[in-house]
Structures are given as C-alpha cells and as structure tokens.
Scaffold this active site. Structure first.
Site, short mmCIF file in Angstrom:
data_model
loop_
_atom_site.label_atom_id
_atom_site.label_comp_id
_atom_site.label_asym_id
_atom_site.label_seq_id
_atom_site.Cartn_x
_atom_site.Cartn_y
_atom_site.Cartn_z
N SER B 232 -7.66 51.13 167.90
CA SER B 232 -8.84 51.99 168.03
C SER B 232 -9.41 51.92 169.44
O SER B 232 -9.25 50.92 170.14
CB SER B 232 -9.90 51.59 167.00
OG SER B 232 -10.25 50.23 167.16
N TYR B 502 -16.78 44.90 151.54
CA TYR B 502 -15.52 45.63 151.75
C TYR B 502 -14.72 45.60 150.46
O TYR B 502 -14.55 44.55 149.87
CB TYR B 502 -14.76 44.87 152.83
CG TYR B 502 -13.96 45.74 153.76
CD1 TYR B 502 -14.53 46.22 154.92
CD2 TYR B 502 -12.65 46.06 153.46
CE1 TYR B 502 -13.79 47.02 155.79
CE2 TYR B 502 -11.91 46.86 154.31
CZ TYR B 502 -12.48 47.33 155.47
OH TYR B 502 -11.75 48.12 156.32
#
Lengths: 623, 582
Positions: B232, B502
């Site tokens: 990223s 998560y």
C-alpha cells in the site's frame, strides 16, 4: 400477527405422551431421587443464587439508580444499598434440588389421584432442550390454574430439562411455609405494583436480566399476568416481556428464545371458585390453611391435562425489520430509559403474537363444543320461556356438526374418532355432570344458577380463539346496514375495535383478521363474495347464526354497560368502585329481564368499561 | 494505434494478476498433502507447515483432493477494448508522460482485493476496467494530467498500491466517459528529510516497505505499519485514513501527517506552513484524509519521522478466556501503558495461528512446546477450547522496554494471564502478513473468505465480538452453506475510549451455485450486526462503494450534505468519478 399458515387445517401438531403412565408403574421415590443432569446453556458458568444477588447489586445499572435515588431523596447511598439488598432478599429465588425432589414425589402422588393423564408433546421438549443450549430461554405458559408452574417444573424435571426460575406474585408469600418451598423450587417474588419505585424496578429488571443473560436457568413467567378466570386468554402484560427482550435489543445476548407453552385442563381445579369470584364474591386470600381446606378436591376426577411446548420463537427474528437497534448506540446502556415508541409497539405486537401462539396449541375437549351448544340451547329456551332438555341424539348430531366446523377452522380438537360420537358426548357429559345437570334443572336460586352458567361459559370460552374472527364477521354481516363489502368491513372493524379488550386481537391487524375470517367462511361454503357484495349461502345461515350467537352474551354485556354508564356517571369515583356499583346495578337489571347471566361477570364488566373508556364513550372523573 | 511508453520500474511484473502478493510466493499442498510456503521473501518461506492441512480440512470440511483452480492466464479477449478520448490521448502523449492501454495493465488497476474482485479474476471474468493507465513522475505531471482531464472531460481514478478492500478501485459501470487510471507508483522518492523537526517530505506513490527501508538507511522510521504495508502507498493511506499496527507509539495517519499536497480540478490544495497544529477553522487535512480519491490526487506528504528504535521485543500472554483477555486490554488502555502493539486473538484464531507453526527442527523445541501446553491446560486448568492469546510488541530503549514489559505482564496476571513466550507473539504478527496468501490457498480448494474491521466503545467489545461471529454462523446456515464457517475475531487496537476489532470469516462453498453472492449477503448481514451493536462502519479500511449505503446513517443527513457540497465545489464535473464514499 400473521403467523397463520394459509389453511388452518394443514397445521402440523406433535403427538402427546402421557407422563403419568410411567408414574403409575414405577416407584415415585426412585423417580424423585433419580439422577438429574439437565443440559445447560453453552456459555454457562456455574453460579449460585447468592452469586447472582451480588452480581445484581454490583451491576452498573444498580449503581446508577442508587446514585440517582440518593440525589433525589438525600439518603446516603449505603442506606439505599442496604435497602436494595433487603428487597433482593425478599425477591430472589433459591432453587434447591432437594426441594424439587420433594415436589417430584408429592406431586406424583397428587397428580395421579387428580388426573387421568398428563400429556406432553415430547417433540416440543426436544426443541426446548435444543433451544436451551443455543440461547437464553424464556418459557411462557398459559395461566389457568395455580397448578401451572408446579406442573411446568414437574414436567421439566421429568424430562431432565433445566428447571426454570419463575416470576410469581407476592401474594404467595403470604403462605408462610409454602412460599419458602416455592422459592426453593425456583420461584422469585415480585410485588404486584411498584409503579414509581425506581429502585425496585431496577433491582427486579436487573435480577431477571442477570439470570437470563448468564443462562443461569430458563426464565418463566405468565404473559397474561394472572390466572384467567374465564378460560379466555387475557390481554398480555408487557412489563416482564420488555425486560427479557431488552438484553437482545441492547446486544447483550445474540438472541433470546421464547417458548409459548399451552396448558389445557379438561377441568380446572378452581372451576367453581372462579365463577364465584367473577360474580363478585372475593377470592380467598392465599394461605396455607386454605390450601389444606382445598384438599377435598383430591377426591374428584379432573380428567386430563395437555401441555404443548410450542415452537421456540427467536426474538431476533421477531425484531427483524421492526426495531432499529442502533437507537441504543448513543447512550450508555446501563442508564435506564423509557422504551421508544417502536420498541413499545414491537413488544406489544410480540406479546399478542405469543398469546396467540399459546391459544393455537390449546387442546379442546369435546365437552368444550358440547358446552357451547348447551349454552346456546339454554338461552334460546329461556327466551322462549320453555323448560325442557335436549335429546342426546340431537345434541350429538349438533356436536358432530360443530366438530367438523371447528376442525376446518384449525382447532386443536381432541375428539376420539374411533369412538362413536354419541359415546363421546355422553362421556364428556359424565365428567362435567356437576354442571349440566343443574343447567337443565333451571335452578331457582339466582346466584348458584349464575355460577353454573359462568362455569359453562368458561368452557365455551376455551374455543373462542377458534371462532372469534369468523364470529365477528358473522356479527358484522348481521349488523351492517347493507351487504356492501365496505359496509361489512366497517362494521367488522367497529366490532373488533370494541372487543379488543375482550379477545386476543392483535393491534393493527384489522385487515388481516378480516381476510382470515372471510377466508374461513368462504372456504367452508358459508359465504360468497361478488365484486361488491357479501352473500350468505343457503347452508351458511346455520354457521353464521351459531357464530353470532356465540358473541351475543358479550354484545349484550357491552350494551348493558353503556346504558348503565349513562346512568351512573356520578358514581364513577374510581374504577374499582364503578365496577362494584355496576354489579349492584346489573343485579337490578337482571330482575328487569336480562338474557345472559354472563353479563354479571366482573371480567366482562371490567373489559367493557375499559373499552368504553378507550373509545371515549365514558370518562373517568375524580372527586 | 501509436505505441505508448511504459515506465521503467514496474512492480506489476513481480506480483500476481489474480491474487495477493508476489508471484513467487504462495501456499500449496504438496504431493504428501503437506502445506508449504514457497519463495524466499518471508520468515515462513520455504518451510513445511505440517499442521495446516489438518486444520484446514477440519475447520472447513474441505479436502485437499477437491481443487478449484484459478484460470492461469488472462485472455485478452475477456477484456473490453478501451473507450478512448482521442483528443485527451493526443494531448497526453504530447506531454511525454508514460501511459498504456494494454489489457493487462488496465485489468491490473481495475480492482482491489475484495473477495468478489479476486474471485472474478480467478474465473477469468473482467468487468469495466480503466481505458488507459498513466504514470506521472512528479507533482507537476499530475497537475498537467488533471488539467487535461478537466479540459476533455475524462474520468480520473487515482491508483496507489491497489490493496483496497472496499470496492474503491472498481470502475463505476455507469461511467460512459473514458476512464483514466492515474498510477502514482513512479512518484516514490523521499524529497527531503528535516532532522531538526523530525519530518520527511515524501512523494505519495511510495509504498510502505520502501518508505521504511529508505528512512532506515538514514536511521529513521515513520513507524506506520498497516498490515498491507508491503504494497500500500502513502497516498492511499492518506486517502483512506489508514491505521498502523504500532499506532500506540507513532499514531495513526492523521497523527503522522504534517502537510499534504493534493491536486484537484480546482487547483492545488495545501497549507502554507509546516506547523504542528493550527487553530485556523476546520482542518483542511480532514477534507483530504478519507476522501478516497473523490476530490483529487495526493501528490506529496510531509510526515513525522522517529529515530529507529533501539530494541524490539515480541511477547504473548495466554488468558483462560476471551472475556478475561478483553478486561486486561481495557485495563492496559486505562493505564495508558499499551505497548507498540497489543492484540487479543480469540480461541479460533489462536488455533489458526497454531496451525501455521512451521516444522520444528529439534526434538528439544517440540518437547518444550509439549511441556508448555501441559502446563497451561493441565496444570493451570485452561480449557483449550476457550483460552485465547494476546500478542505484544514492545519497542524503544532496551531498559524501558523491559520495564514496560513487566508492567504489562503484571496487569495481565491480574486477569489470569500467563506469559507465553516471544515465539507465540511473533507468529501472531506473521499471520497478518500471510493471511491474504492463505485466502488464495483457500480459493484453490473451494474456500472463500475475507476480513473486515470496526471500532467500538469498550463496554460493547465483548457483545459485538460474540454477536457478529454468531450472526455470520447463522447467516451461513440460513443461506444454505453446507459446512460450518470459520468465524473469528481479534481485538487489534486499543484506544482510550474503545477498541478496533478485526473479523475473519471464511467458508467452504461446495454445493453453492453462486458462492460470491452468498458471501456478500453474509458480509452485508455482518455489517448490519456491527452497526446494530454500536460499531463503526469502518475503522481503517474505508467506505469505498462497498459500504456506501450506510454512510447517511453513519454521519447524518447534514453530514452528507457537507461532504457533498465540498465535492460540488472542488470537482463539479466529477472528474474524480470513482463514486466512492458519498
């Protein structure tokens, strides 16, 4: 509501097993002492009743309310805590297996003497077992007798299912020894009214929620709030239902399973007691000595009991699309808040659905149909000034007709098809000899005659949930000014609205109810619909006459009430007083010539007054 | 058609076109049925993972005999020919900025890594993709491209590392204009480092691991380590409000950014100074951060940097159950003594992590492992089906780290936690880097899955974890999934007022006619459950197009209006037309 399958005839129901049969063939003592190892909720951590109490006292909810009360009253928080602890002491159950075993033994003895059989749908028990392992469970039995909750625990013990904790009215505590016994068999006690008492409410709701959330035990309470004296389901009370749904709505548990249980008695132990109570003879205060006096009932035959454990209902699926749970996101969940409008109406709708689920699985005995017929016959005779009985043959023929009709309407009828109908009718007459003999004799004394008629009516009432919607339609057709569909609907809607305190009619479901009634009457060939009109068929007249006659006593009750109220507005000091006054008044009216004794029932009077108040026909005044 | 020039450095060549990460790196079950991790890039690379097959088959009811292989290569005929705006292309070429309309280049930039995107690629299905890819080399190139896009009314979609999991890179099917993918990968330089102020000025196309590597050479780091940091980009972090694993020390992207430069159709937006904090009305950075490519392209960022830590230490704590673990994390957050990273994995995830243990070389290690297991389950009485583990990462001066470690372990002990060694901790963090590779392995054997995240106040952490996991299981059952799914979570970040949670979710789709649709329904239901339990729409993945439908209830009508009016001013012709967010 809308839980109905399209065709009520197709309703699948489980088979029953008689649990007394084994009791008659093996040792009760062994049974009472046998190994009891119920399956528990998956996440459950073992926890004693004293641990429960301290969990409640230490909860955020309680801390908050204690501080709040302290600020409002100026009392020290420690004092309030002590008060709280005392209240909890008075409230809490303390389930002990030894007491349960004691009851298992004594109840076995008593049940065997009182009842021919106690029939339970074992598939329902299996479903319950499953439900208990998955999510916290709430048991909602119908309430017709004091017997109900002992019976429930007895059955669950028999099947090795986790024993419930039961919300019981404080009045039981009056019975010193028995109250403690009940506490040790899982009952916890709530005051009948505690309106503005924040502390009490917080303790009570937190206590119930703690037990539920931890999966300590299934929580059992009566949706109807009290025993129905009329065998008609009572409009549900919402307090406890609100409390048990709250943990789901606030996300504290994934789901809650609610299990409606239908307990049908062939003969209720309190049969005549109820009729007398309805006539205004006050109910005896619960006391231990009273219980012993009642033991004479042991010598009578009370037929069989059917207990049907319904399909567990997931609160999550009930709430799907009806409640926006995000509304709890902005305020800490331990701060008590009034339920929002959508939640209030969700709980109300659910309550009605659940009561209807109870009704659907109530077992009807042939006597219920016979009683309905006899009552109508009696009133017709009376109106005609005749005093004669009905031939058994004729009664049988009518009962068979009604049997078929009620089956088509989806009634859970236990009619032994392998026995000739005449025998079925006569044997049910035998069991209820006490009632019909007098019915036919036309007793002179007004009060005892009323007692008998009201008892009979209570049997007819057991079948009301099957007929009420078509009956309202029949009555609507009868009273509507024309055959126009719209007219009939308007009239149906008016009647339904008026009777919504009387029968279990789900709020906001007028159209559904109307459609259901139309469907049933058309299906059975009693009605035809054209583009605009509603037509009664040739053979439909008999059905419609029967149906509307069924509601006649109620209709008259409401009419009388209206007339009375017009006369007695000045006496309406308070509700209780008014009812009392009206009873006096009704008695006067009776002399003038009232067709139905039932009008004397305090239940009917109470409901009709509530309805008139609701509709704005009368007003409460103070002073 | 004229030939275009491609830029010299091209990460695309060493990455998979239809899966996660490097082409040379993947999990596979070898002929013996044992799992292997290929390549040389990771600690786990080249190792045998003996327990994975059992775990995989046991958890999903899958079998290594039942393969569902992907299409090996992309057939160009599956890709629609580009819709080109000739006038734009001509002018673009005259600027000399590299560009391409190769099918492969276009397809590579037409997706992120949502399950449905990767699943379609594996089946060789390609929907609407960009018509042309451009590779600006610097801020000024971007200015030129945006000017041309406005002039010729083409649609621009900025592209960084392509790791989006919010359908943000999907081309809106209703877009009729020529779509240009603006790939920032060539803008990957550190322009300057200011040691006095501890800041670095960096081009926004740089990817995370490269940024850290280059800064490390000068003895610095940013400390910003999202799980996707291998691929990223800095610009992507800014555009999505990214969060890093070690945010407890270094902060999230909004804490790290000192200055941003963004090119919009209205011109360039930036602050006039490099100040640490300002009281000058609403912070314009907050219009940029999280704008998800709807307003412009981030070209340069000034970030805080820190001297590299002297010492790093992993750790782990085993708790008897998840409830105790959460209580411990809450206490750690309350005392504000969280280590660089602290994560609490639930029981399923603990077992998952355990299944990834590589083959041990010495008998001694396996003996020690056995002893540890015995101590925890038998001696301490932990239920192996309930226990869970917190993984820790400490960073800083050696002495302070050790002190800090003791403090945290002392708190853990109060909640029944037992220190469980560095190895468990390190393996826990490894899981986050290899999880995406594992998804590709699953997809080779009829198993599909995804992760998603939320943030939630402390008092709701347990409730949301339980309810969302249960909802996933229930929805799978209701939607006809034949096998019970993997539904697991971890508390992955702590804050003063709450935590980030998560979730991993995967199931065996054999017997389903439209597995992706079922998957999407379940994920949708899980998100509804999250919102109903007081969780946020997203903690750091962003909204994209995947979660757009819930934006209004998340930020209110007025909030939507504010965002829309900014969009209308900055980009009235919707040049940045990826239709994310609003």
């Amino acid at each position: 509501c809308g839980s109905l399958s399209k065709d009520p005839m197709l309703k699948k129901r489980d088979d029953f097993e008689d649990i007394l049969e084994e009791r008659r063939n093996s040792s009760d003592l062994k049974y009472a002492l046998r190994c009891y190892t119920p399956v528990l909720y998956k996440g459950v951590t073992p926890c004693t009743s004293s641990m429960l109490k301290s969990m409640v006292l230490q909860s955020d909810q309680l801390h908050y309310v204690i501080n709040q009360v302290s600020k409002e009253t100026g009392k020290a928080t420690d004092d309030i805590k002590e008060e709280a602890s005392a209240i909890l002491e008075e409230m809490a159950q303390c389930l002990q297996l030894s007491t349960v075993r004691f009851f298992a033994f004594t109840l076995s003895k008593a049940f065997k003497t009182l009842f021919r059989s106690i029939c339970v749908n074992e598939d329902g028990i299996q479903r319950l077992q499953q439900a208990i392992q998955e999510h916290p469970v709430v048991l909602l039995p119908s309430h017709r007798s004091y017997m109900d909750f002992l019976l429930m625990s007895y059955i669950l013990y028999t099947y090795d299912v986790a024993l419930p904790v039961i919300a019981a009215g404080m009045d039981f505590m009056g019975m010193k020894f028995v109250g403690e016994m009940l506490r040790m068999s899982g009952a916890f006690f709530i005051r009948r009214s505690f309106g503005g008492d924040k502390l009490y409410w917080a303790l009570f709701s937190e206590y119930v929620k703690t037990m539920l959330k931890n999966g300590f035990a299934p929580v059992e309470f009566f949706l109807e709030g009290t025993r129905s004296r009329t065998s008609k389901s009572l409009t549900p009370k919402l307090g406890l239902l609100n409390i048990v749904m709250d943990p789901f709505l606030k996300g504290e548990v994934f789901d809650v399973n609610v299990v409606p249980v239908s307990i049908s008695y062939e003969r209720v132990l309190e049969e005549t007691l109820y009729a007398r109570e309805l006539l205004g003879i006050p109910k005896p205060k619960e006391s231990t000595s009273g219980l012993f006096k009642a033991r004479k009932i042991l010598s009578e035959d009370y037929g069989s009991i059917h207990v049907y454990f319904g399909q567990p209902v997931s609160v999550r699926s009930l709430a799907q699309g009806k409640v926006n749970r995000c509304q709890f996101n902005l305020v800490p969940r331990h701060i008590p808040r009034r339920p929002s409008e959508d939640i209030a109406s969700f709980v109300n709708d659910s309550a009605y659905r659940l009561v209807r689920a109870q009704e659907e699985n109530m077992v009807l005995k042939p006597w219920v149909l016979v009683a309905s017929l006899l009552l109508q016959y009696h009133h017709q005779n009376q109106a005609a000034g005749q005093k004669r009985g009905i031939a058994l043959g004729e009664l049988t023929a009518q009962a068979v007709w009604l049997r078929d009709l009620s089956r088509q309407y989806g009634a859970f009828l236990h009619w032994p098809d392998h026995i000739p109908p005449s025998e079925v009718v006569s044997s049910s007459l035998t069991l209820h000899r006490g009632l019909y003999v007098y019915t036919l004799k036309q007793h002179k004394e007004l009060l005892s005659q009323a007692v008998i008629l009201l008892s009979c009516a209570s049997y007819r009432n057991q079948a009301l949930h099957v007929f009420v919607r078509p009956a309202l339609l029949a009555l609507a057709i009868h009273t509507a000014s024309s055959n126009q569909k719209q007219e009939v609907f308007n009239s149906f809607s008016f009647l339904r609205n008026m009777f919504s305190n009387e029968f279990i009619l789900c709020p906001g479901a007028t159209v559904q109810d109307f459609e259901e009634a139309c469907y049933l009457l058309v299906k059975t060939g009693a009605l035809q619909f054209t583009q605009q009109e509603v037509l009664v068929t040739e053979r439909g007249h008999r059905t419609l006459a029967f149906l509307s006659t069924m509601l006649d006593p109620f209709l008259q009750g409401y009419q009388v009430k209206e007339t009375l109220c017009n006369g007695c507005v000045m006496f309406c000091v308070q509700k209780g007083g008014c009812v009392h006054n009206s009873i006096q008044r009704s008695r006067e009216h009776l002399r003038i010539g009232l067709k139905y004794m039932e009008v004397l029932s305090s239940d009917l009077q109470k409901n009709s007054l509530a309805a008139l108040l609701r509709l704005g026909a009368v007003r409460k005044m103070k002073g | 058609m004229p030939k275009y020039t491609k830029p010299p450095s091209h990460l695309q060549e060493i990455l998979k076109w239809n899966g996660w990460g490097y082409s040379d790196t993947r999990f596979l079950f070898n002929k013996k049925g044992q799992a292997e991790f290929t390549g040389k890039r990771y600690r786990l690379s080249g190792m045998i993972i003996p327990a994975l097959q059992n775990w995989f088959e046991g958890t999903f009811g899958a079998s290594v005999q039942h393969k569902s292989p992907a299409m090996p290569i992309l057939t160009s005929s599956a890709v629609q020919p580009p819709t080109l705006n000739e006038a734009f292309v001509d002018e673009l070429k005259s600027t000399g900025i590299p560009c391409s309309h190769d099918a492969e280049d276009r397809v590579f930039r037409g997706h992120g890594h949502c399950l449905h995107e990767v699943f379609a690629l594996r089946e060789g299905k390609v929907g609407r993709v960009p018509d042309i890819v451009v590779w600006p080399n610097c801020h000024n190139d971007v200015v030129k491209i945006v000017e041309l896009a406005c002039k010729h009314n083409v649609c621009l979609i900025p592209y960084g590392g392509g790791t989006s999991v919010s359908s943000a890179l999907e081309c809106p099917p209703e877009e009729t204009r020529c779509i240009v993918s603006l790939d920032t990968s060539q803008m990957n330089r550190i322009l300057w480092i200011d040691e006095k102020n501890l800041t670095a000025h960096v081009e926004a196309g740089i990817v995370g691991q490269e940024l850290e590597r280059l800064l490390n050479e000068s003895g610095y780091c940013t400390g910003h380590e999202p799980d996707s940091m291998e691929f990223s980009s800095l610009g992507g972090w800014v555009a999505t409000r990214a969060s890093g694993m070690k945010k407890n020390i270094y902060g999230n992207i909004e804490d790290l950014v000192v200055h941003v430069k963004m090119v919009t159709p209205q011109g360039v937006i930036e602050k006039g100074c490099q100040c640490p904090r300002m009281s000058t009305g609403p912070d314009i950075h907050h219009f940029i951060m999280g704008s998800e490519g709807t307003l412009g392209v981030v070209t340069e960022v000034t970030m805080k940097i820190r001297p590299m830590p002297e010492y790093q230490k992993y750790g782990s704590v085993v708790f008897p159950n998840f409830e105790q673990g959460v209580a411990c994390l809450r206490e750690v957050a309350k005392q504000r003594c969280a280590p660089a990273s602290i994560r609490l994995m639930d029981n399923e995830q603990f077992k998952f992590g355990h299944a990834l243990k590589p083959q041990v070389s010495s008998i001694f290690t396996s003996f020690l492992d056995g002893l540890k297991k015995f101590y925890i389950t038998k001696f301490k009485g932990f239920d192996p089906d309930r226990l869970c583990v917190a993984t820790l990462l400490f960073e800083g001066d050696r002495e302070k780290v050790l002190q800090h470690e003791k403090q945290v372990y002392d708190i853990a002990a109060k909640f029944g936690g037992l220190a469980a060694g560095e190895d468990n901790g390190q393996r826990g963090y490894m899981l986050t880097f290899v999880i995406a590779y594992l998804r590709d392995l699953g997809m080779d054997y009829y198993v599909i899955g995804e992760s998603f995240e939320t943030s939630v106040p402390w008092d709701r952490v347990l409730d949301i974890c339980r309810n969302v996991k249960a909802r996933i299981i229930q929805e799978c059952k209701d939607k006809g999934v034949q096998f019970s799914p993997l539904s697991t979570c971890r508390v992955t970040q702590t804050y003063d007022a709450g935590a980030c949670v998560y979730f991993y979710f995967a199931f065996n789709y054999r017997g389903l006619s439209d597995p992706v649709h079922v998957y999407e329904q379940v994920e949708h239901a899980a998100r509804e459950e999250i919102l109903a339990n007081g969780g946020s729409l997203s903690h750091h993945h962003g909204v994209g197009k995947l979660r757009k439908e819930w934006m209004r209830e998340t930020i209110s009508d007025v909030g939507m209006g504010m965002l829309k009016s900014v969009k209308n001013y900055v980009d009235p012709k919707n040049i940045f037309g990826n239709r994310n967010l609003i």
